[in-house]
Design an enzyme around this catalytic site. Structure first.
Site, PDB file in Angstrom:
ATOM      1  N   GLN A   1      -1.410   2.274  -5.773  1.00  0.00           N
ATOM      2  CA  GLN A   1      -2.823   2.409  -5.414  1.00  0.00           C
ATOM      3  C   GLN A   1      -3.748   1.900  -6.516  1.00  0.00           C
ATOM      4  O   GLN A   1      -4.759   1.248  -6.230  1.00  0.00           O
ATOM      5  CB  GLN A   1      -3.148   3.873  -5.102  1.00  0.00           C
ATOM      6  CG  GLN A   1      -2.626   4.340  -3.753  1.00  0.00           C
ATOM      7  CD  GLN A   1      -2.994   5.788  -3.464  1.00  0.00           C
ATOM      8  OE1 GLN A   1      -3.357   6.544  -4.361  1.00  0.00           O
ATOM      9  NE2 GLN A   1      -2.893   6.179  -2.206  1.00  0.00           N
TER      10      GLN A   1
ATOM     11  N   ARG B   1       0.843  -1.194   0.000  1.00  0.00           N
ATOM     12  CA  ARG B   1       0.000   0.000   0.000  1.00  0.00           C
ATOM     13  C   ARG B   1       0.878   1.244   0.000  1.00  0.00           C
ATOM     14  O   ARG B   1       1.086   1.902   1.013  1.00  0.00           O
ATOM     15  CB  ARG B   1      -0.964  -0.046   1.177  1.00  0.00           C
ATOM     16  CG  ARG B   1      -2.064  -1.072   0.924  1.00  0.00           C
ATOM     17  CD  ARG B   1      -3.224  -0.985   1.874  1.00  0.00           C
ATOM     18  NE  ARG B   1      -4.374  -1.701   1.342  1.00  0.00           N
ATOM     19  CZ  ARG B   1      -5.502  -1.903   2.013  1.00  0.00           C
ATOM     20  NH1 ARG B   1      -5.638  -1.440   3.239  1.00  0.00           N
ATOM     21  NH2 ARG B   1      -6.503  -2.558   1.464  1.00  0.00           N
TER      22      ARG B   1
END
Length: 375
Positions: free
Chosen positions: A126, A121
């Site tokens: 993303q 992450r």
């Protein structure tokens, strides 16, 4: 560069790992696409739609033959992809912790298994994050399911015969799914509250118009765990949280639980004793049911009546919105592969020292190489 798209074989799995839009995008990079017959039917995509986008259709053996990259939603059994060539990439959600033996089978096949749920992450990843894209719609669907099972209306209604009170919805765990659950419940007119162990989520909860319910006497995670996930809390915090939840949950009509810790069983958030304090006809949707559940007594894939409360054990929630979740998942895969596409080589190249490569690569050269699995 041949890319194969498999038809899912897991019961109840309706998604597909490529849509006509991404077929065209891969073709524009110079790849040829081969789609297993019927792969998209459950996601409302006909074989003719793939052909119109430029893909060829065939049996599983046909599409696997000479394929350099194989795309799937869930990891296929090693037996079902025996025709895959050595060195090919398998790109899918592979459930590495839950299907550890299958990872060894992939290594034995000599392929590079890339687990998309291990995507770090970080900002540049993303658009590749399948957990976020699928969880978003899971949070939405959880509220819709709760509304369908709840024997009352969600919004407050003023009628000539009297007032109907708004439903009270409590969301436990404010990640991607939890935030969407809050937003959806608010749109339906419910009174919404939410809680999380991460202090940073308080502002997010309030920004959506919900009430934040937090343990103030004991500190939670002031930032976040690795990759934005929560981590295991102290016994002191757990006790304080249980006390807070007990006093709050008895007043709620709907509860949505979403708490997961990667690689570990889901944390227990609601006990049998706490369920007994809720009024008859209340509904709980446990989005962590497949990982053991946040609610005591939950059964994955079933609705269980416990002390008059309907406990819904969510199972593969994204598959129940297959058209939309397939589109998002497919774009995640395209965004990943195109980001590493080498125009001169005519294929994607994963640098060994890249953070994304190190995170998602499970097998290479006949061995399991991922540190999270070896550790």
């Amino acid at each position: 560069m041949k890319i194969a798209v498999l038809k899912e074989q897991v019961e109840g799995e309706r998604r597909v790992a490529a849509i006509p839009e991404t077929v065209k995008k891969f073709a524009s990079l110079g790849a040829t696409l081969a789609v297993e017959q019927g792969a998209g039917l459950a996601a409302s995509i006909a074989d003719a739609d793939y052909e119109a986008a430029g893909a060829s259709l065939g049996t599983r053996a046909d599409v696997l033959k000479d394929a350099d990259i194989v795309l799937a939603i869930q990891g296929p059994s090693a037996e079902s992809i025996k025709g895959i060539k050595q060195g090919a990439w398998l790109v899918a959600g592979l459930n590495p912790f839950g299907e550890r033996a299958r990872v060894d089978d992939y290594a034995a096949l000599g392929i590079d298994a890339l687990a998309m749920e291990f995507m770090p992450r970080i900002t540049r990843a993303q658009s590749m994050d399948i957990l976020s894209s699928q969880s978003n719609l899971s949070g939405y669907k959880a509220v819709i399911d709760a509304a369908a099972e709840y024997g009352r209306a969600f919004p407050m209604m003023m009628t000539a015969a009297g007032t109907v009170s708004a439903a009270k919805v409590f969301v436990m765990g404010v990640g991607v799914a939890g935030l969407q659950a809050i937003a959806t419940a608010r749109r339906l007119g419910a009174q919404v509250s939410a809680t999380d162990v991460r202090a940073a989520t308080k502002e997010q909860i309030e920004s959506l118009g919900a009430k934040a319910i937090f343990v103030d006497s004991v500190k939670g995670i002031e930032g976040e765990g690795t990759g934005g996930y929560a981590t295991e809390m102290s016994d002191e915090y757990k006790a304080a949280q249980a006390e807070l939840v007990s006093s709050h949950i008895a007043k709620q009509d709907i509860v949505i639980t979403t708490a997961l810790i990667p690689g570990r069983p889901a944390p227990r958030l609601i006990s049998d004793a706490q369920l007994a304090t809720m009024r008859n006809g209340s509904v709980i949707v446990d989005l962590a049911a497949e990982q053991g559940g946040n609610v005591e007594g939950v059964v994955a894939g079933a609705i269980t009546q416990i002390h008059g409360v309907k406990v819904i054990g969510a199972q593969n929630m994204p598959a129940r919105l297959a058209a939309d979740t397939s589109a998002l998942f497919s774009r995640n895969l395209y965004n990943f592969l195109s980001a590493f596409w080498d125009k001169e080589a005519g294929k994607p190249v994963l640098p060994d020292d890249d953070e994304i490569t190190q995170a998602i690569r499970l097998t290479q050269g006949g061995k399991v190489v991922n540190e999270r699995l070896l550790g």
